[in-house]
Design a protein around this motif. Structure first.
Motif, PDB file in Angstrom:
ATOM      1  N   GLN A  90       4.403  -6.449   7.365  1.00 30.53           N
ATOM      2  CA  GLN A  90       5.750  -7.023   7.335  1.00 30.53           C
ATOM      3  C   GLN A  90       6.840  -5.967   7.282  1.00 30.53           C
ATOM      4  N   ALA A  91       6.549  -4.832   6.642  1.00 31.01           N
ATOM      5  CA  ALA A  91       7.565  -3.785   6.501  1.00 31.01           C
ATOM      6  C   ALA A  91       6.872  -2.476   6.169  1.00 31.01           C
ATOM      7  N   SER A  92       7.558  -1.394   6.444  1.00 29.77           N
ATOM      8  CA  SER A  92       7.076  -0.068   6.046  1.00 29.77           C
ATOM      9  C   SER A  92       8.272   0.846   5.856  1.00 29.77           C
ATOM     10  N   LYS A  93       8.135   1.786   4.939  1.00 32.27           N
ATOM     11  CA  LYS A  93       9.244   2.694   4.657  1.00 32.27           C
ATOM     12  C   LYS A  93       8.698   3.956   4.006  1.00 32.27           C
ATOM     13  N   PHE A  94       9.294   5.101   4.370  1.00 32.53           N
ATOM     14  CA  PHE A  94       8.950   6.362   3.737  1.00 32.53           C
ATOM     15  C   PHE A  94       9.849   6.574   2.515  1.00 32.53           C
ATOM     16  N   LEU A  95       9.323   7.215   1.492  1.00 23.84           N
ATOM     17  CA  LEU A  95      10.112   7.517   0.309  1.00 23.84           C
ATOM     18  C   LEU A  95      11.299   8.396   0.673  1.00 23.84           C
ATOM     19  N   GLN A  96      12.409   8.191  -0.039  1.00 24.48           N
ATOM     20  CA  GLN A  96      13.592   9.026   0.150  1.00 24.48           C
ATOM     21  C   GLN A  96      13.435  10.274  -0.712  1.00 24.48           C
ATOM     22  N   MET A  97      13.132  11.390  -0.095  1.00 23.81           N
ATOM     23  CA  MET A  97      12.908  12.616  -0.847  1.00 23.81           C
ATOM     24  C   MET A  97      14.228  13.179  -1.379  1.00 23.81           C
ATOM     25  N   PRO A  98      14.269  13.579  -2.652  1.00 20.79           N
ATOM     26  CA  PRO A  98      15.495  14.163  -3.209  1.00 20.79           C
ATOM     27  C   PRO A  98      15.862  15.448  -2.474  1.00 20.79           C
ATOM     28  N   LEU A 152      11.344  -3.894   1.035  1.00 28.19           N
ATOM     29  CA  LEU A 152      11.293  -2.498   0.581  1.00 28.19           C
ATOM     30  C   LEU A 152      12.680  -1.854   0.540  1.00 28.19           C
ATOM     31  N   GLU A 153      13.626  -2.595  -0.007  1.00 23.27           N
ATOM     32  CA  GLU A 153      14.957  -2.015  -0.225  1.00 23.27           C
ATOM     33  C   GLU A 153      14.924  -1.169  -1.495  1.00 23.27           C
ATOM     34  N   CYS A 154      15.319   0.104  -1.390  1.00 29.87           N
ATOM     35  CA  CYS A 154      15.318   1.001  -2.543  1.00 29.87           C
ATOM     36  C   CYS A 154      16.543   0.697  -3.405  1.00 29.87           C
ATOM     37  N   LEU A 155      16.302   0.240  -4.631  1.00 30.61           N
ATOM     38  CA  LEU A 155      17.386  -0.144  -5.525  1.00 30.61           C
ATOM     39  C   LEU A 155      17.833   1.003  -6.418  1.00 30.61           C
ATOM     40  N   SER A 173       0.841  -1.196   0.000  1.00 33.15           N
ATOM     41  CA  SER A 173       0.000   0.000   0.000  1.00 33.15           C
ATOM     42  C   SER A 173       0.874   1.242   0.000  1.00 33.15           C
ATOM     43  N   SER A 174       0.345   2.303  -0.575  1.00 34.97           N
ATOM     44  CA  SER A 174       1.023   3.603  -0.550  1.00 34.97           C
ATOM     45  C   SER A 174      -0.004   4.658  -0.196  1.00 34.97           C
ATOM     46  N   GLY A 175       0.477   5.736   0.405  1.00 33.27           N
ATOM     47  CA  GLY A 175      -0.442   6.765   0.860  1.00 33.27           C
ATOM     48  C   GLY A 175       0.047   8.159   0.574  1.00 33.27           C
ATOM     49  N   ALA A 176      -0.827   9.123   0.852  1.00 35.03           N
ATOM     50  CA  ALA A 176      -0.472  10.533   0.707  1.00 35.03           C
ATOM     51  C   ALA A 176       0.531  10.970   1.772  1.00 35.03           C
ATOM     52  N   ASP A 177       0.897  10.063   2.678  1.00 34.72           N
ATOM     53  CA  ASP A 177       1.944  10.337   3.662  1.00 34.72           C
ATOM     54  C   ASP A 177       3.321   9.947   3.135  1.00 34.72           C
ATOM     55  N   SER A 178       3.404   9.573   1.834  1.00 31.96           N
ATOM     56  CA  SER A 178       4.668   9.168   1.189  1.00 31.96           C
ATOM     57  C   SER A 178       5.264   7.925   1.821  1.00 31.96           C
ATOM     58  N   GLN A 179       4.407   7.067   2.340  1.00 35.86           N
ATOM     59  CA  GLN A 179       4.851   5.846   3.000  1.00 35.86           C
ATOM     60  C   GLN A 179       4.392   4.620   2.205  1.00 35.86           C
ATOM     61  N   LEU A 180       5.244   3.593   2.195  1.00 34.02           N
ATOM     62  CA  LEU A 180       4.914   2.300   1.626  1.00 34.02           C
ATOM     63  C   LEU A 180       4.807   1.286   2.757  1.00 34.02           C
ATOM     64  N   THR A 223       7.888  13.748  -7.070  1.00 36.54           N
ATOM     65  CA  THR A 223       9.301  14.118  -7.009  1.00 36.54           C
ATOM     66  C   THR A 223      10.238  13.067  -7.579  1.00 36.54           C
ATOM     67  N   GLN A 224       9.732  11.850  -7.866  1.00 33.57           N
ATOM     68  CA  GLN A 224      10.661  10.763  -8.194  1.00 33.57           C
ATOM     69  C   GLN A 224       9.945   9.541  -8.745  1.00 33.57           C
ATOM     70  N   ILE A 225      10.752   8.703  -9.407  1.00 30.20           N
ATOM     71  CA  ILE A 225      10.395   7.321  -9.719  1.00 30.20           C
ATOM     72  C   ILE A 225      11.394   6.459  -8.958  1.00 30.20           C
ATOM     73  N   ALA A 226      10.922   5.451  -8.244  1.00 26.04           N
ATOM     74  CA  ALA A 226      11.830   4.611  -7.468  1.00 26.04           C
ATOM     75  C   ALA A 226      11.471   3.151  -7.662  1.00 26.04           C
ATOM     76  N   ILE A 227      12.493   2.292  -7.643  1.00 25.36           N
ATOM     77  CA  ILE A 227      12.323   0.851  -7.725  1.00 25.36           C
ATOM     78  C   ILE A 227      12.707   0.249  -6.384  1.00 25.36           C
ATOM     79  N   TYR A 228      11.779  -0.502  -5.808  1.00 29.29           N
ATOM     80  CA  TYR A 228      12.013  -1.173  -4.535  1.00 29.29           C
ATOM     81  C   TYR A 228      11.963  -2.680  -4.739  1.00 29.29           C
ATOM     82  N   GLU A 229      12.667  -3.397  -3.883  1.00 32.11           N
ATOM     83  CA  GLU A 229      12.575  -4.846  -3.880  1.00 32.11           C
ATOM     84  C   GLU A 229      11.722  -5.269  -2.693  1.00 32.11           C
TER      85      GLU A 229
END
Length: 276
Positions: free
Chosen positions: A86-94, A132-135, A68-75, A122-128
């Motif tokens: 199982q996991a959660s992570k906020f987007l890495q803002m440039p 949720l490791e940002c590749l 899931s993703s939200g307007a809080d920039s969290q996955l 702000t971005q396109i990101a690929i996670y595994e």
């Protein structure tokens, strides 16, 4: 004298379970996710982990998870077996990029059902998934304006990205390298009095080089390269049989405009069809 019940929160996103179409994940405006069973007309469970409204949901039938993703920039990653988080992570803002409040974040799984595309203004990101490791991360140049939408091509080899300046970028999915930029003049007649740009992109389900743009003026345009071109842009040169890669967590920014392949009607060639 009486109490009026507040209206229920609005549903903001839907996703069907890939193995049971009676199960629907419903993202809500109050930041919760309801797991609804159509057959028994019942909410089986409610998932809570976001702080703002839900803007994206994606199932992986290989990993048996819901992202899931939200307007809080969290996955967030949820197990579809017991619906535990199982996991959660906020987007890495440039650096230097401040997103608009409550900006949408969309998610989509690669065909391999492991790599996850996250789309933010702000971005396109690929996670595994599921950790949720940002590749890789692609950051557009500021002159393009915010990203409005992005999607994998049907074969997951390319990513189509639309920008608020009306242009569309074609990225190589494995590296997030920009192969070409399609200028707005390739599919729209210039009109200074109207500010028209794509709001949504849909990839053709079987033609990997064809996609549709939904525009702010209600128009829909279907784009594909000319037959003489065959595909969008050219892939980067390979070295020892392998394409370029970006180190884990590294960021890829757009190159200067002169490095782009400018697709415009009458030059490098873009076919555009308007629907409606």
């Amino acid at each position: 004298m009486t109490t009026f019940m507040p209206p229920p929160p609005a549903a903001t996103f839907l996703a069907f379970h890939p193995q049971d179409n009676n199960i629907i994940a419903i993202g809500m405006d109050d930041s919760s996710i309801q797991i609804y069973n159509v057959r028994v007309d019942e909410v089986k469970t409610k998932l809570k982990g976001h702080q703002k409204r839900i803007t994206g949901l994606a199932f992986s039938h290989v990993l048996n998870v819901l992202v899931s993703s939200g307007a809080d920039s969290q996955l967030c990653v949820w197990s579809t077996d017991g619906w535990e988080r199982q996991a959660s992570k906020f987007l890495q803002m440039p650096n230097g990029r401040a997103p608009a409040p409550l900006a949408d974040t969309r998610v989509q799984f690669h065909l391999d059902q492991t790599h996850l595309l996250a789309v933010h203004e702000t971005q396109i990101a690929i996670y595994e998934a599921p950790k949720l490791e940002c590749l890789k991360q692609f950051v557009p140049r500021e002159a393009s304006g915010p990203i409005t939408h992005a999607t994998y091509s049907c074969d997951s080899q390319s990513i189509y990205v639309s920008f608020e300046d009306g242009s569309v970028g074609v990225l190589t999915a494995s590296t997030l390298r920009l192969r070409c930029r399609i200028n707005q003049t390739a599919y729209l007649h210039p009109n200074p009095s109207l500010r028209v740009y794509p709001l949504v992109i849909a990839a053709h389900p079987s033609e990997s080089n064809q996609f549709a743009l939904g525009l702010t003026d209600g128009g829909v345009h279907v784009l594909e390269p000319l037959e003489s071109e065959g595909r969008w842009g050219s892939p980067p040169p390979t070295e020892n049989g392998a394409g370029p890669s970006t180190p884990s967590g590294a960021s890829v920014s757009e190159q200067p405009q002169s490095a782009f392949i400018p697709f415009a009607r009458g030059s490098c060639g873009t076919c555009a069809y308007k629907l409606g």
